[in-house]
Structure formats: C-alpha cells, structure tokens
Design a protein around this motif. Structure first.
Motif, short mmCIF file in Angstrom:
data_model
loop_
_atom_site.label_atom_id
_atom_site.label_comp_id
_atom_site.label_asym_id
_atom_site.label_seq_id
_atom_site.Cartn_x
_atom_site.Cartn_y
_atom_site.Cartn_z
N CYS A 90 0.83 -1.21 0.00
CA CYS A 90 0.00 0.00 0.00
C CYS A 90 0.87 1.25 0.00
O CYS A 90 0.60 2.21 -0.71
N ASP A 91 1.94 1.23 0.82
CA ASP A 91 2.82 2.38 0.88
C ASP A 91 3.48 2.64 -0.45
O ASP A 91 3.58 3.77 -0.92
N ASP A 92 3.95 1.56 -1.12
CA ASP A 92 4.59 1.70 -2.42
C ASP A 92 3.62 2.27 -3.44
O ASP A 92 3.95 3.12 -4.25
N SER A 93 2.36 1.79 -3.37
CA SER A 93 1.35 2.26 -4.32
C SER A 93 1.09 3.75 -4.13
O SER A 93 0.95 4.50 -5.09
N GLU A 94 1.04 4.18 -2.87
CA GLU A 94 0.78 5.58 -2.59
C GLU A 94 1.91 6.45 -3.12
O GLU A 94 1.69 7.53 -3.66
N GLU A 95 3.16 5.97 -2.98
CA GLU A 95 4.28 6.74 -3.49
C GLU A 95 4.23 6.84 -5.01
O GLU A 95 4.47 7.89 -5.59
N THR A 96 3.89 5.74 -5.67
CA THR A 96 3.81 5.73 -7.13
C THR A 96 2.68 6.62 -7.62
O THR A 96 2.83 7.34 -8.61
N ASP A 97 1.54 6.59 -6.94
CA ASP A 97 0.39 7.37 -7.37
C ASP A 97 0.51 8.85 -7.06
O ASP A 97 -0.27 9.66 -7.55
N ALA A 98 1.51 9.22 -6.26
CA ALA A 98 1.64 10.62 -5.87
C ALA A 98 1.85 11.54 -7.07
O ALA A 98 1.45 12.70 -7.05
N GLN A 99 2.45 11.01 -8.13
CA GLN A 99 2.72 11.85 -9.30
C GLN A 99 1.43 12.28 -10.01
O GLN A 99 1.45 13.19 -10.83
N TRP A 100 0.32 11.59 -9.70
CA TRP A 100 -0.96 11.93 -10.35
C TRP A 100 -1.83 12.82 -9.46
O TRP A 100 -2.97 13.10 -9.81
N THR A 101 -1.28 13.27 -8.35
CA THR A 101 -2.03 14.16 -7.46
C THR A 101 -2.45 15.43 -8.21
O THR A 101 -1.62 16.10 -8.83
N ILE A 113 1.18 15.88 -20.77
CA ILE A 113 1.80 17.14 -20.41
C ILE A 113 2.99 16.86 -19.47
O ILE A 113 3.04 15.81 -18.83
N PRO A 114 3.95 17.77 -19.38
CA PRO A 114 5.04 17.59 -18.42
C PRO A 114 4.49 17.42 -17.00
O PRO A 114 3.60 18.17 -16.59
N ASN A 115 5.00 16.44 -16.29
CA ASN A 115 4.50 16.12 -14.95
C ASN A 115 5.60 16.39 -13.92
O ASN A 115 6.49 15.57 -13.71
N GLU A 116 5.52 17.55 -13.30
CA GLU A 116 6.58 17.97 -12.38
C GLU A 116 6.62 17.12 -11.11
O GLU A 116 7.62 17.16 -10.37
N LEU A 117 5.59 16.34 -10.83
CA LEU A 117 5.56 15.50 -9.64
C LEU A 117 6.09 14.09 -9.90
O LEU A 117 6.19 13.29 -8.98
N ALA A 118 6.44 13.80 -11.14
CA ALA A 118 6.87 12.45 -11.50
C ALA A 118 8.25 12.14 -10.95
O ALA A 118 9.08 13.02 -10.73
#
Length: 230
Positions: free
Chosen positions: A21-32, A119-124
């Motif tokens: 779950c923690d890993d998933s949350e870190e990966t999904d953070a770029q789509w915030t 589009i460029p994703n600055e959170l990626a």
C-alpha cells in the motif's frame, strides 16, 4: 502458545500488504491533482494562442495567418454558431508550414508522422514523465529527430474519422508538409476514462506531420524508403 503463533502469522501476512500500500501511494503521488493540472496547462496554452492571434490580427489584419504560428479550431462536430465553452476547441502551434493544397476530410485516410504525449509532470519520479511522457509514436524511436527525419521516419496510415475528436479536428485543417503541435483538452481526448497508459482527464499533446491523404475509395500507394511509390 497457539495465540502467539496466530499473532505471528497475522503479522507476517499483514506487513507485506502494508508495504504494498505504501509503495502504491508513493507511485500514485505523481498523479495528485492531475485533472486540475491538465486543465490549467490547457488553459494557459489557449491563452497563449488567443493572445498571439489577437496581436497578429491587430498588426496584419486579414493577412494575420501568414504572420502567426498559432491557431484555434473548434471541435469539428460542433456547428459554427453553437455557443462555445472553454474546452470545445484545440489550439495549434505551427512548427513547420507545408506547401500542399487542400485538406483531409473526415472520411479520408491520412499518412502521418506523429508523437502523442502527456503534459510535463513535475511530480513524477522519472525524467520521461517530467518531460511529458510519449505514449505513442511512429518511426524507429520516440525522439523528435527520428520521428520527423525523412531518412528515419516511418509514417502511419490512419483513418481521420477514427482519431480522437481533438486530433481529428486539427488534421482536417492540415496541408501536406505541415508539422503541427496540437493541444487537445481532455474533453476532446479520452475525458474521464483511462485509456491504456493515458490517465483519465489528460490533456493530449500531439506533434504531427501530414505526409499524404487519400479520399474515401482510393487505394493508397505503397510507402517505401521515405517516398511514395505507385
């Protein structure tokens, strides 16, 4: 003793799940805030396009198109007199002008070189997403120079009417040889639906070069070594 063993087994199975779950949350953070960021990105491109067009009209009058690298085109499916919205159009940046006459129709097939990007994703976390992830392209690699180099280009054949609304709209205004950068809002792309690697609510950016087009019922010639052969 049995209670202690049961507790140990419970923890053994629970910890990997928590880690996942923690890993998933870190990966999904770029789509915030992805939807809001895409809307803001497109709105800024549209402001840039409209400002450039207004300046060119003021300076050159009816000859403004020869002096402006930006265009705005309303969704092809909408009537010209239909009230507009903020996201019913695409904006186009002309990278290179072609010399062909005429434009493809909705019912035509078109041969194109292209790259489709987010589009460029600055959170990626990775540079490929920070630069604007290339989700589709023609040619031997996704690099701009390979996609649009006559020596390495490998144009794709596409049915104009099968394209997303935004790209379909733009292509119907292109002339052979045109190389455009097309910005299409999510509403003229895949909207609220995730499509393969394209997240929902994505503004789509296409760099596209029109090489040829063919009217309905025409058998396209074979493409070999960068040229059309009958």
């Amino acid at each position: 003793m049995k209670r202690i063993l049961d507790l140990f087994l419970l923890l053994a199975f629970a910890l990997p799940a928590l880690t996942a779950c923690d890993d998933s949350e870190e990966t999904d953070a770029q789509w915030t805030g992805w939807k809001e960021r895409n809307e803001a990105y497109f709105a800024e491109k549209m402001r840039t396009a409209r400002a450039a067009i207004a300046d060119a009209r003021a300076a050159y009058g009816d000859d403004w198109e020869a002096h402006c690298a930006w265009r705005v085109y309303k969704d092809y499916s909408l009537a010209a007199d239909q009230p507009g919205t903020a996201t019913d159009s695409v904006c186009v940046e002309i990278v290179r002008r072609g010399t062909g006459s005429g434009c493809p129709l909705f019912t035509d097939s078109a041969r194109v070189n292209y790259r489709g990007m987010l589009i460029p994703n600055e959170l990626a976390e990775t540079q490929v997403y920070r630069d604007g992830y290339v989700f589709s392209y023609t040619g031997i690699s996704k690099d701009f120079d390979d996609v649009f180099n006559p020596e390495t280009a490998m144009p794709a054949m596409m049915y104009v009417g099968s394209l997303t609304s935004g790209l379909c709209t733009a292509v119907q205004y292109m002339h052979i040889g045109d190389l455009w950068r097309v910005y299409a809002p999510a509403s003229l792309g895949y909207g609220s639906t995730e499509h393969n690697v394209i997240p929902a609510w994505s503004t789509l950016v296409f760099e596209i070069e029109l090489k040829a087009y063919y009217r309905a019922g025409t058998v396209p010639p074979v493409w070999r070594s960068g040229v059309v052969r009958e």
